[in-house]
Scaffold this motif. Structure first.
Motif, PDB file in Angstrom:
ATOM      1  N   HIS A 401      62.569 -90.121   8.041  1.00 17.55           N
ATOM      2  CA  HIS A 401      63.770 -90.433   8.415  1.00 17.55           C
ATOM      3  C   HIS A 401      63.421 -90.912   9.864  1.00 17.55           C
ATOM      4  O   HIS A 401      64.042 -91.994  10.486  1.00 17.55           O
ATOM      5  CB  HIS A 401      65.028 -89.586   8.444  1.00 17.55           C
ATOM      6  N   SER A 402      62.946 -90.080  10.537  1.00 14.94           N
ATOM      7  CA  SER A 402      62.621 -90.364  11.980  1.00 14.94           C
ATOM      8  C   SER A 402      61.594 -91.699  11.954  1.00 14.94           C
ATOM      9  O   SER A 402      61.780 -92.537  13.156  1.00 14.94           O
ATOM     10  CB  SER A 402      61.937 -89.068  12.884  1.00 14.94           C
ATOM     11  N   MET A 403      60.590 -91.675  11.232  1.00 11.98           N
ATOM     12  CA  MET A 403      59.734 -92.709  11.045  1.00 11.98           C
ATOM     13  C   MET A 403      60.414 -93.974  10.725  1.00 11.98           C
ATOM     14  O   MET A 403      60.078 -95.102  11.508  1.00 11.98           O
ATOM     15  CB  MET A 403      58.638 -92.291  10.140  1.00 11.98           C
ATOM     16  N   HIS A 404      61.315 -94.052  10.082  1.00  4.82           N
ATOM     17  CA  HIS A 404      61.972 -95.271   9.424  1.00  4.82           C
ATOM     18  C   HIS A 404      62.828 -95.470  10.763  1.00  4.82           C
ATOM     19  O   HIS A 404      62.736 -96.865  11.010  1.00  4.82           O
ATOM     20  CB  HIS A 404      62.994 -94.809   8.329  1.00  4.82           C
ATOM     21  N   LEU A 407      60.102 -97.583  12.969  1.00  5.67           N
ATOM     22  CA  LEU A 407      59.522 -98.439  12.732  1.00  5.67           C
ATOM     23  C   LEU A 407      60.469 -99.477  12.158  1.00  5.67           C
ATOM     24  O   LEU A 407      59.880-100.808  12.096  1.00  5.67           O
ATOM     25  CB  LEU A 407      58.431 -97.963  11.640  1.00  5.67           C
ATOM     26  N   CYS A 408      61.338 -98.772  11.503  1.00 11.89           N
ATOM     27  CA  CYS A 408      62.372 -99.958  10.719  1.00 11.89           C
ATOM     28  C   CYS A 408      63.630-100.020  11.265  1.00 11.89           C
ATOM     29  O   CYS A 408      64.617 -99.616  10.544  1.00 11.89           O
ATOM     30  CB  CYS A 408      62.399 -99.874   9.523  1.00 11.89           C
ATOM     31  N   LYS A 417      56.409-102.221   7.823  1.00 10.03           N
ATOM     32  CA  LYS A 417      55.604-101.264   8.561  1.00 10.03           C
ATOM     33  C   LYS A 417      55.299 -99.700   7.724  1.00 10.03           C
ATOM     34  O   LYS A 417      54.492 -99.081   8.037  1.00 10.03           O
ATOM     35  CB  LYS A 417      56.101-100.982   9.723  1.00 10.03           C
ATOM     36  N   MET A 418      56.365 -99.326   6.871  1.00 13.08           N
ATOM     37  CA  MET A 418      56.406 -98.188   6.083  1.00 13.08           C
ATOM     38  C   MET A 418      55.694 -98.403   4.695  1.00 13.08           C
ATOM     39  O   MET A 418      55.915 -97.659   4.023  1.00 13.08           O
ATOM     40  CB  MET A 418      57.671 -97.512   6.000  1.00 13.08           C
ATOM     41  N   ASP A 419      55.212 -99.718   4.416  1.00 12.45           N
ATOM     42  CA  ASP A 419      54.691-100.122   3.129  1.00 12.45           C
ATOM     43  C   ASP A 419      53.182-100.419   3.067  1.00 12.45           C
ATOM     44  O   ASP A 419      53.063-101.628   3.557  1.00 12.45           O
ATOM     45  CB  ASP A 419      55.327-100.837   2.365  1.00 12.45           C
ATOM     46  N   ARG A 424      48.461 -90.314   8.794  1.00 10.18           N
ATOM     47  CA  ARG A 424      48.236 -89.539  10.036  1.00 10.18           C
ATOM     48  C   ARG A 424      49.571 -89.731  11.165  1.00 10.18           C
ATOM     49  O   ARG A 424      49.804 -88.783  11.638  1.00 10.18           O
ATOM     50  CB  ARG A 424      47.031 -90.133  10.668  1.00 10.18           C
ATOM     51  N   MET A 425      50.339 -90.906  10.974  1.00  6.32           N
ATOM     52  CA  MET A 425      51.500 -91.175  11.825  1.00  6.32           C
ATOM     53  C   MET A 425      52.374 -90.194  11.166  1.00  6.32           C
ATOM     54  O   MET A 425      53.405 -89.598  11.816  1.00  6.32           O
ATOM     55  CB  MET A 425      52.077 -92.496  11.693  1.00  6.32           C
ATOM     56  N   LEU A 426      52.758 -90.156   9.783  1.00  7.61           N
ATOM     57  CA  LEU A 426      53.860 -89.299   9.152  1.00  7.61           C
ATOM     58  C   LEU A 426      53.359 -87.629   9.531  1.00  7.61           C
ATOM     59  O   LEU A 426      54.241 -87.156   9.770  1.00  7.61           O
ATOM     60  CB  LEU A 426      53.565 -89.466   7.738  1.00  7.61           C
TER      61      LEU A 426
END
Length: 874
Positions: A401-404, A407-408, A417-419, A424-426
């Motif tokens: 969720h934080s990554m989304h 990035l999005c 960007k999430m596909d 490593r970022m996750l």
């Protein structure tokens, strides 16, 4: 309405011709799942029986968490989480094979040589990509899988693996866990042991990663913390042979002081240890501290409650999730088709058999109706790690969720960007999550991917408790909070039993450490004049001090001196007083009858000198007993030898005069020189001046002063140690001080012997001789007594008394033999104190010579000696 559709499929697997099953749940983002759905199979078979709690409960917890997340409009909105869930069969090697499914999409395959029959390149479906894995359960399985996932940068969050080894971020950098590692548990156990005041314990570990790594962590932390020693560290074999547990109990009893036993073992091993201890009649001896494998379970202690009484156990803080209970108890064969192992669970849980095509119905076992209900027709209790499975799935969801968001931003669904999701970022987002988990406690990770340590501490209690069982006595969250008032031991005792190698030393005892065991020591008393410098060493007190009674420090040594009231002083003082009175009486008598013939005949001038010497000899007793001071010490030096030198100088002058007179008379009628009273006094004072001069030289070289001798009275027992206040006169200096008088005495004795032939009435020759003989005997007795007591603790008293008595006796002998007879005649027979006829020196000498010759010729005629009365006035 949920945002996902479920489709149960069979996972395909071609390796070694096996067809492992898996659960596939479609979603925008796929998570992997690893659960021990089945137990380890027998030799040659990978999987055994289904595991209802640790397998199915935990698997269903992940499915439940996915349902909750996918139905939550605030968490990953418009993104559906899917899953690929595999069975590890509780075997690390099998789990490794299974986990290769997660990395298929990341393995680049060369299909350039592959062509269809029409020459077209084949259309190969893109394999699913797993962005993260939830699992595994056992630490050995997680270690094996983590090594593979690390190669492909796939983050992993475990819900049950607690091995400290997995905290090594350099080797398992993509591994995280929502349960605290055993190192935290070991830290908590070390804190518990220390809080109870124990410093000597044994450890028991089941062979395997859990037991061995747990004990290793405990050993390492205890070493780092210090103050805790391990008596025995015993490993329970995976396949114990007969008598193995008896050997273990016997080994534990080799160090019976180590009553505390830290146990990292499985339930079966715990039970066998308790059984063997009970069989050996050691109920109540061992004090167990159990890890979370013991926790608050009743199964390991069933029928062994008396042996387990007082056991302190630890359990990760957890709560039962009510929502999961509602979810799981509503599962049935109809509404839970997505779980391909649920039917197997159903059969095992309800002890029935489902009919399936191609499978023969088992006789003797009832047929499942499908109408059974969990918790109604079977026992149900939520498995302890369900909370952590849910937290692990939510941790992955919060990270995504934080990554989304980053990035999005504002994008509905998964953006480019999430596909695919970059592993490593996750991982960075996973390590940054911080949210309240299913039980309301915070979920977060440290730099090693470990969750905070939160433990409940229990004690199994029997006595004085309405409901015997596990009682919560404390908590551990990075630090210990232990309610010791709630603790209770065998027989209801509230006092914490001891588990120490050596008990504290008594006051004044030092610890002599046992080599290699810092918690064991022997207590050694600081003896003699030592005191306890610190815990481990004794030191000598300063020379002027002695140890306190408890030997924790030093105190001044009492100062003593010869007291007037001491028996050692009373006798010499009594003799001295009698002597002074007698001497004073003689002097007064002589002064009163100064002109009478007897006084004149005795040589008045030398008699007064001699009597003065005798008086000083008696007087020195008081100086020897008086409290030492500079003045007293000076007078001691002066008078100690002066009185004797005066006395013996006068007697020597007398005997020398007599000897010279009669020796001269044998050769000539002319009298010898220096026989007049004036000459006699001059000779006497010259002899005395030698003593006085020597004393004053002594004063100049070493001025008199007092000292405190702490060595003289220093017996083995310091309680009797005393410092002796005395003058600075050593035994040697005292003898040297008397040496001149002794020389005079010996010389006088020699002249007395030479003059023994003089007529007995002539000028006191024979009384002086007897005086000197007796005096020599007195001083010959004095020397061995004086020096023979040099090592005695009563040295000062004995030597002072011996010296003063000897001097008083020698003075008394002189007084008694030379003057008491004269005083007797003067006072009681005055008729004899009359002037006799005067004769010339020549007549006296001739008469004495004739008398001597007649004496030599007529030894057999006792009454034939001529009586010659000399002129005593000469």
């Amino acid at each position: 309405q949920t945002k996902t559709k479920y489709k149960v499929i069979l996972g395909t697997w071609a390796q070694q011709g096996t067809q492992p099953q898996s659960i596939k749940i479609e979603g925008d983002i796929t998570l992997g799942g690893l659960f021990p759905v089945h137990s380890r199979g027998p030799a040659g078979v990978p999987c055994g029986e289904v595991k209802r709690e640790k397998g199915i409960h935990r698997l269903e917890a992940m499915l439940y968490a996915l349902d909750q997340i996918n139905s939550d409009p605030d968490l990953l909105p418009n993104i559906t989480l899917g899953a690929r869930i595999l069975d590890t069969c509780s075997r690390d090697t099998y789990a490794l094979e299974q986990s290769l499914t997660f990395v298929q999409a990341l393995i680049q395959k060369d299909n350039s040589d592959v062509r269809c029959s029409n020459g077209e390149p084949p259309i190969i479906p893109k394999p699913e990509r797993v962005v993260g894995v939830i699992g595994a359960s056992g630490s050995s399985v997680s270690i094996m899988v983590a090594n593979v996932l690390r190669l492909f940068s796939i983050p992993q969050i475990s819900y049950a693996s607690t091995a400290p080894e997995l905290s090594d971020n350099s080797r398992y950098e993509f591994f995280s866990r929502v349960v605290p590692p055993d190192s935290y548990q070991a830290q908590a156990m070390v804190d518990i042991v220390k809080a109870m005041g124990w410093n000597y314990v044994s450890t028991l570990a089941s062979e395997g990663n859990y037991g061995e790594s747990g004990v290793d962590a405990f050993l390492q932390i205890s070493r780092e913390a210090g103050g805790l020693c391990i008596a025995q560290s015993i490993k329970i074999p995976r396949e114990p042979r007969p008598g193995e547990f008896e050997k273990i109990i016997k080994r534990l009893m080799e160090t019976s002081n180590a009553r505390g036993v830290i146990i990292f073992a499985n339930e079966d091993d715990i039970k066998r240890v308790l059984q063997t201890a009970k069989k050996a009649n050691l109920t109540g001896h061992f004090l167990f501290v159990g890890s979370d494998s013991w926790g608050a379970k009743n199964s390991p202690i069933q029928d062994l409650e008396d042996v387990a009484e007082g056991a302190v156990t630890i359990l990760p803080k957890r709560a039962s999730i009510d929502g999961f209970d509602q979810y799981f108890t509503s599962r049935s064969l109809e509404n839970n088709r997505r779980n391909i192992w649920f039917a197997e669970f159903w059969e095992d849980d309800f002890k029935c058999k489902l009919t399936r095509p191609g499978i023969k119905y088992e006789l003797g076992r009832r047929k499942c109706t499908g109408e059974e209900r969990i918790s109604q027709n079977s026992q149900y209790e939520q498995e302890g790690k369900v909370q952590f499975v849910i937290d692990a799935v939510y941790a992955m969801a919060h990270a995504l969720h934080s990554m989304h968001i980053d990035l999005c931003p504002g994008y509905m669904g998964v953006c480019e960007k999430m596909d695919p999701v970059e592993g490593r970022m996750l991982l960075q987002y996973i390590r940054s999550v911080n949210f309240n988990g299913s039980a309301g406690t915070g979920v977060m990770f440290n730099e090693n991917g470990d969750a905070p340590g939160r433990y409940d501490i229990f004690q199994y209690q029997l006595s004085n408790v309405s409901n015997p069982g596990y009682r919560l006595i404390g908590q551990w969250t990075n630090h210990l909070r232990l309610n010791s008032e709630e603790m209770q031991w065998s027989g209801g005792d509230r006092k914490i039993p001891e588990s120490v190698c050596s008990f504290p030393c008594e006051s004044g005892e030092r610890k002599k450490m046992v080599k290699g065991v810092p918690c064991c020591w022997h207590c050694e008393l600081c003896d003699g004049y030592q005191y306890l410098l610190d815990e481990f060493s004794c030191d000598m007190c300063p020379f002027d001090m002695r140890p306190l009674e408890n030997r924790t420090g030093c105190r001044p040594t009492p100062i003593i001196k010869l007291e007037w009231s001491s028996p050692w002083a009373i006798i010499p003082v009594f003799l001295a007083i009698l002597g002074i009175l007698a001497t004073s009486g003689v002097i007064i008598t002589f002064i009163r009858f100064n002109d009478t013939p007897i006084v004149r005949a005795s040589g008045r001038e030398l008699s007064y000198v001699l009597l003065t010497g005798i008086f000083l000899i008696y007087l020195i007793t008081f100086l020897m007993i008086a409290e030492p001071s500079t003045a007293v010490c000076a007078f001691r030096r002066l008078l100690l030898g002066l009185g004797m030198s005066i006395s013996y100088s006068a007697m020597l002058t007398k005997t020398n005069r007599i000897y010279r007179i009669f020796e001269q008379g044998k050769k000539s009628v002319t009298p010898p020189k220096f026989i007049s009273p004036t000459s006699q006094l001059i000779i006497t004072f010259i002899l005395i001046s030698v003593q006085v001069l020597a004393v004053f030289i002594w004063f100049g070289v070493m001025p008199p002063h007092t000292i405190i001798d702490y060595e003289e009275q220093k017996p083995p027992n310091p309680e009797f140690a005393r410092g002796v206040l005395k003058c600075d006169m050593s035994d040697l200096s005292l003898i040297l001080c008397l040496s001149y008088s002794i020389v005079l005495m010996i010389t006088c004795t020699v002249y007395a012997i030479k003059s023994r032939g003089v007529p007995e009435t002539f000028n006191e020759a024979k009384p002086i001789g007897f005086t000197m003989y007796t005096t020599c005997i007195v001083w010959l007795a004095f020397v061995p007594i004086f020096f023979g007591t040099a090592q005695s603790t009563e040295k000062m008293f004995i030597q002072t008394t011996t010296l003063t008595v000897s001097m008083s006796l020698s003075a008394t002998v002189s007084l008694g033999m030379l003057y008491i007879p004269k005083v007797y005649v003067i006072i009681f027979h005055p008729e004899q104190n009359v002037q006799k006829r005067k004769r010339s020196f020549k007549a006296v000498v001739q008469a004495a010579t004739v008398t001597t010759q007649l004496s030599q010729k007529s030894n057999d005629k006792q009454n034939g000696e001529s009586k010659i009365v000399p002129d005593r006035s000469q």
